[in-house]
Design a protein around this motif. Structure first.
Motif, PDB file in Angstrom:
ATOM      1  N   THR A  77       0.829  -1.209   0.000  1.00 36.47           N
ATOM      2  CA  THR A  77       0.000   0.000   0.000  1.00 36.47           C
ATOM      3  C   THR A  77       0.859   1.254   0.000  1.00 36.47           C
ATOM      4  OG1 THR A  77      -1.814  -1.115   1.135  1.00 36.47           O
ATOM      5  CG2 THR A  77      -1.735   1.278   1.338  1.00 36.47           C
ATOM      6  N   GLU A  78       1.911   1.257   0.801  1.00 37.44           N
ATOM      7  CA  GLU A  78       2.780   2.435   0.879  1.00 37.44           C
ATOM      8  C   GLU A  78       3.489   2.689  -0.446  1.00 37.44           C
ATOM      9  OE1 GLU A  78       6.345   4.399   3.547  1.00 37.44           O
ATOM     10  OE2 GLU A  78       5.481   2.485   4.165  1.00 37.44           O
ATOM     11  N   LYS A  79       4.012   1.637  -1.054  1.00 40.18           N
ATOM     12  CA  LYS A  79       4.710   1.802  -2.337  1.00 40.18           C
ATOM     13  C   LYS A  79       3.756   2.328  -3.412  1.00 40.18           C
ATOM     14  CE  LYS A  79       8.146  -1.715  -1.432  1.00 40.18           C
ATOM     15  NZ  LYS A  79       9.495  -1.447  -1.677  1.00 40.18           N
ATOM     16  N   ILE A  80       2.568   1.764  -3.477  1.00 34.86           N
ATOM     17  CA  ILE A  80       1.586   2.215  -4.470  1.00 34.86           C
ATOM     18  C   ILE A  80       1.143   3.637  -4.152  1.00 34.86           C
ATOM     19  CG2 ILE A  80      -0.757   1.853  -5.354  1.00 34.86           C
ATOM     20  CD1 ILE A  80      -0.236  -1.181  -5.036  1.00 34.86           C
ATOM     21  N   TRP A 126       2.571  10.805  -8.218  1.00 35.75           N
ATOM     22  CA  TRP A 126       3.097  11.393  -9.459  1.00 35.75           C
ATOM     23  C   TRP A 126       2.024  11.491 -10.538  1.00 35.75           C
ATOM     24  CZ3 TRP A 126       7.442  13.976  -9.550  1.00 35.75           C
ATOM     25  CH2 TRP A 126       8.379  13.730  -8.549  1.00 35.75           C
ATOM     26  N   LEU A 127       0.950  10.722 -10.414  1.00 39.94           N
ATOM     27  CA  LEU A 127      -0.112  10.789 -11.421  1.00 39.94           C
ATOM     28  C   LEU A 127      -0.786  12.161 -11.431  1.00 39.94           C
ATOM     29  CD1 LEU A 127      -1.805   7.273 -11.130  1.00 39.94           C
ATOM     30  CD2 LEU A 127      -0.152   8.076 -12.830  1.00 39.94           C
ATOM     31  N   ILE A 128      -0.788  12.836 -10.293  1.00 36.81           N
ATOM     32  CA  ILE A 128      -1.366  14.186 -10.238  1.00 36.81           C
ATOM     33  C   ILE A 128      -0.542  15.125 -11.118  1.00 36.81           C
ATOM     34  CG2 ILE A 128      -1.899  16.156  -8.747  1.00 36.81           C
ATOM     35  CD1 ILE A 128      -3.784  13.794  -8.332  1.00 36.81           C
ATOM     36  N   PHE A 144      -6.587   9.074  -7.128  1.00 40.61           N
ATOM     37  CA  PHE A 144      -7.548   9.092  -6.027  1.00 40.61           C
ATOM     38  C   PHE A 144      -7.847   7.679  -5.534  1.00 40.61           C
ATOM     39  CE2 PHE A 144     -11.852   8.997  -4.347  1.00 40.61           C
ATOM     40  CZ  PHE A 144     -11.805  10.015  -3.413  1.00 40.61           C
ATOM     41  N   MET A 145      -8.160   6.768  -6.454  1.00 40.60           N
ATOM     42  CA  MET A 145      -8.549   5.409  -6.062  1.00 40.60           C
ATOM     43  C   MET A 145      -7.377   4.616  -5.475  1.00 40.60           C
ATOM     44  SD  MET A 145     -11.755   5.122  -6.353  1.00 40.60           S
ATOM     45  CE  MET A 145     -11.794   3.402  -5.882  1.00 40.60           C
ATOM     46  N   PHE A 146      -6.204   4.745  -6.075  1.00 46.36           N
ATOM     47  CA  PHE A 146      -5.067   3.970  -5.592  1.00 46.36           C
ATOM     48  C   PHE A 146      -4.504   4.540  -4.291  1.00 46.36           C
ATOM     49  CE2 PHE A 146      -3.915   2.523 -10.189  1.00 46.36           C
ATOM     50  CZ  PHE A 146      -5.071   1.759 -10.230  1.00 46.36           C
ATOM     51  N   ALA A 147      -4.736   5.817  -4.033  1.00 45.97           N
ATOM     52  CA  ALA A 147      -4.242   6.429  -2.798  1.00 45.97           C
ATOM     53  C   ALA A 147      -5.210   6.257  -1.628  1.00 45.97           C
ATOM     54  CB  ALA A 147      -3.963   7.913  -3.021  1.00 45.97           C
ATOM     55  N   ALA A 148      -6.421   5.793  -1.878  1.00 45.75           N
ATOM     56  CA  ALA A 148      -7.397   5.624  -0.796  1.00 45.75           C
ATOM     57  C   ALA A 148      -6.892   4.642   0.257  1.00 45.75           C
ATOM     58  CB  ALA A 148      -8.742   5.171  -1.358  1.00 45.75           C
ATOM     59  N   ALA A 149      -6.303   3.536  -0.185  1.00 44.83           N
ATOM     60  CA  ALA A 149      -5.772   2.550   0.766  1.00 44.83           C
ATOM     61  C   ALA A 149      -4.606   3.137   1.557  1.00 44.83           C
ATOM     62  CB  ALA A 149      -5.340   1.288   0.023  1.00 44.83           C
ATOM     63  N   TYR A 150      -3.752   3.898   0.888  1.00 41.20           N
ATOM     64  CA  TYR A 150      -2.617   4.526   1.572  1.00 41.20           C
ATOM     65  C   TYR A 150      -3.119   5.530   2.613  1.00 41.20           C
ATOM     66  CZ  TYR A 150       1.675   7.174   2.303  1.00 41.20           C
ATOM     67  OH  TYR A 150       2.754   7.800   2.866  1.00 41.20           O
ATOM     68  N   THR A 151      -4.131   6.282   2.270  1.00 38.21           N
ATOM     69  CA  THR A 151      -4.714   7.239   3.210  1.00 38.21           C
ATOM     70  C   THR A 151      -5.251   6.518   4.444  1.00 38.21           C
ATOM     71  OG1 THR A 151      -5.295   8.682   1.361  1.00 38.21           O
ATOM     72  CG2 THR A 151      -6.422   9.091   3.441  1.00 38.21           C
ATOM     73  N   ILE A 157      -9.544  -2.015  -9.055  1.00 36.79           N
ATOM     74  CA  ILE A 157      -8.231  -2.152  -8.399  1.00 36.79           C
ATOM     75  C   ILE A 157      -8.171  -1.307  -7.126  1.00 36.79           C
ATOM     76  CG2 ILE A 157      -5.749  -1.709  -8.650  1.00 36.79           C
ATOM     77  CD1 ILE A 157      -6.190  -2.324 -11.699  1.00 36.79           C
ATOM     78  N   GLY A 158      -8.714  -0.092  -7.195  1.00 35.89           N
ATOM     79  CA  GLY A 158      -8.730   0.770  -6.017  1.00 35.89           C
ATOM     80  C   GLY A 158      -9.485   0.147  -4.854  1.00 35.89           C
ATOM     81  N   PHE A 159     -10.626  -0.475  -5.143  1.00 33.56           N
ATOM     82  CA  PHE A 159     -11.391  -1.111  -4.071  1.00 33.56           C
ATOM     83  C   PHE A 159     -10.734  -2.405  -3.583  1.00 33.56           C
ATOM     84  CE2 PHE A 159     -14.812   1.832  -5.136  1.00 33.56           C
ATOM     85  CZ  PHE A 159     -15.220   2.194  -3.853  1.00 33.56           C
ATOM     86  N   VAL A 160     -10.026  -3.122  -4.452  1.00 31.46           N
ATOM     87  CA  VAL A 160      -9.264  -4.290  -4.003  1.00 31.46           C
ATOM     88  C   VAL A 160      -8.183  -3.835  -3.016  1.00 31.46           C
ATOM     89  CG1 VAL A 160      -7.585  -6.048  -4.722  1.00 31.46           C
ATOM     90  CG2 VAL A 160      -9.707  -5.758  -6.011  1.00 31.46           C
ATOM     91  N   LEU A 161      -7.465  -2.776  -3.363  1.00 28.89           N
ATOM     92  CA  LEU A 161      -6.432  -2.247  -2.463  1.00 28.89           C
ATOM     93  C   LEU A 161      -7.035  -1.782  -1.139  1.00 28.89           C
ATOM     94  CD1 LEU A 161      -4.306  -0.188  -5.028  1.00 28.89           C
ATOM     95  CD2 LEU A 161      -3.692  -2.378  -3.961  1.00 28.89           C
ATOM     96  N   LEU A 162      -8.185  -1.118  -1.216  1.00 27.28           N
ATOM     97  CA  LEU A 162      -8.848  -0.644  -0.003  1.00 27.28           C
ATOM     98  C   LEU A 162      -9.320  -1.812   0.852  1.00 27.28           C
ATOM     99  CD1 LEU A 162      -9.625   1.934   1.491  1.00 27.28           C
ATOM    100  CD2 LEU A 162     -11.774   1.946   0.207  1.00 27.28           C
ATOM    101  N   ALA A 163      -9.806  -2.883   0.224  1.00 30.72           N
ATOM    102  CA  ALA A 163     -10.221  -4.078   0.968  1.00 30.72           C
ATOM    103  C   ALA A 163      -9.037  -4.704   1.686  1.00 30.72           C
ATOM    104  CB  ALA A 163     -10.873  -5.086   0.022  1.00 30.72           C
ATOM    105  N   LEU A 164      -7.924  -4.843   0.973  1.00 32.75           N
ATOM    106  CA  LEU A 164      -6.731  -5.414   1.594  1.00 32.75           C
ATOM    107  C   LEU A 164      -6.254  -4.553   2.765  1.00 32.75           C
ATOM    108  CD1 LEU A 164      -4.763  -6.581  -1.570  1.00 32.75           C
ATOM    109  CD2 LEU A 164      -5.765  -8.042   0.214  1.00 32.75           C
ATOM    110  N   GLN A 165      -6.243  -3.236   2.568  1.00 30.72           N
ATOM    111  CA  GLN A 165      -5.799  -2.357   3.653  1.00 30.72           C
ATOM    112  C   GLN A 165      -6.781  -2.397   4.811  1.00 30.72           C
ATOM    113  OE1 GLN A 165      -2.736  -0.922   3.664  1.00 30.72           O
ATOM    114  NE2 GLN A 165      -3.217  -0.600   5.818  1.00 30.72           N
TER     115      GLN A 165
END
Length: 191
Positions: free
Chosen positions: A15-18, A24-26, A62-69, A144-152
């Motif tokens: 999660t941290e790496k992603i 950088w996508l911003i 936004f979606m990939f950073a939700a889990a990191y947040t 993918i964003g929700f998969v990452l959020l589920a894992l986190q």
């Protein structure tokens, strides 16, 4: 509990790496937007594909950073109420919220997103805008964003239980986000 905490650490690392990488996508989205605006004004040309690419990039960030947040304990909560309770009660509130609100919502989203993305991919769905992009990558970003959020979410539940049972120290002791200025500024800085 140790294997679960190891699994939690693995999730946190991914999660941290992603989360850090997608920041950088911003910048890329801003550059795409500026480039599109310059080309539109300078050459009187425009492309819906560039506009949609900008949306895809921002959506991915936004979606990939939700889990990191979530891993950084930075999601929105009502600090005025939350801050009134002891740290133990706050852990119970977090655990309750993760188990009964976050995870059911994430599982529901995954349940609906899998066929939604699959149907879009199989049909080769295209944008309704002239010159637009293929749609399934944008829908896959949601999945993918929700998969990452589920894992986190699973990681956070494991850590909360470990903290509450004394198997782990609290990595993020709660500090009110809006502490009084007198508590933040050192006496030397005030003089």
């Amino acid at each position: 509990m140790k294997p679960l905490l190891g699994f939690s650490r693995l999730i946190d690392t991914i999660t941290e790496k992603i989360g850090k990488a997608v920041s950088w996508l911003i910048l890329v989205a801003v550059l795409v937007s500026a480039g599109n605006a310059i080309i539109r004004k300078a050459f009187n040309m425009s492309s819906n594909a560039w506009l949609e690419a900008q949306w895809y990039l921002f959506g991915a960030a936004f979606m990939f950073a939700a889990a990191y947040t979530l891993s950084q304990n930075e999601h929105i909560r009502i600090d005025v109420v939350y801050g009134m309770f002891s740290r133990r009660v706050q852990h119970w509130i977090d655990l309750f919220g993760h188990v009964f609100f976050l995870m059911p919502f994430v599982v529901l989203m995954l349940y609906y997103l899998v066929p939604y993305v699959r149907m879009s991919y199989v049909s080769g769905e295209l944008s309704s805008s002239a010159g637009g992009l293929v749609i399934w990558p944008a829908k896959a970003i949601l999945l993918i964003g929700f998969v990452l959020l589920a894992l986190q979410g699973v990681s956070e539940i494991i850590k909360k239980i470990a903290i509450m049972t004394g198997n782990m120290d609290d990595p993020t002791p709660y500090v009110p986000a809006h502490a009084p200025l007198d508590d933040v500024v050192s006496p030397e800085a005030r003089s």
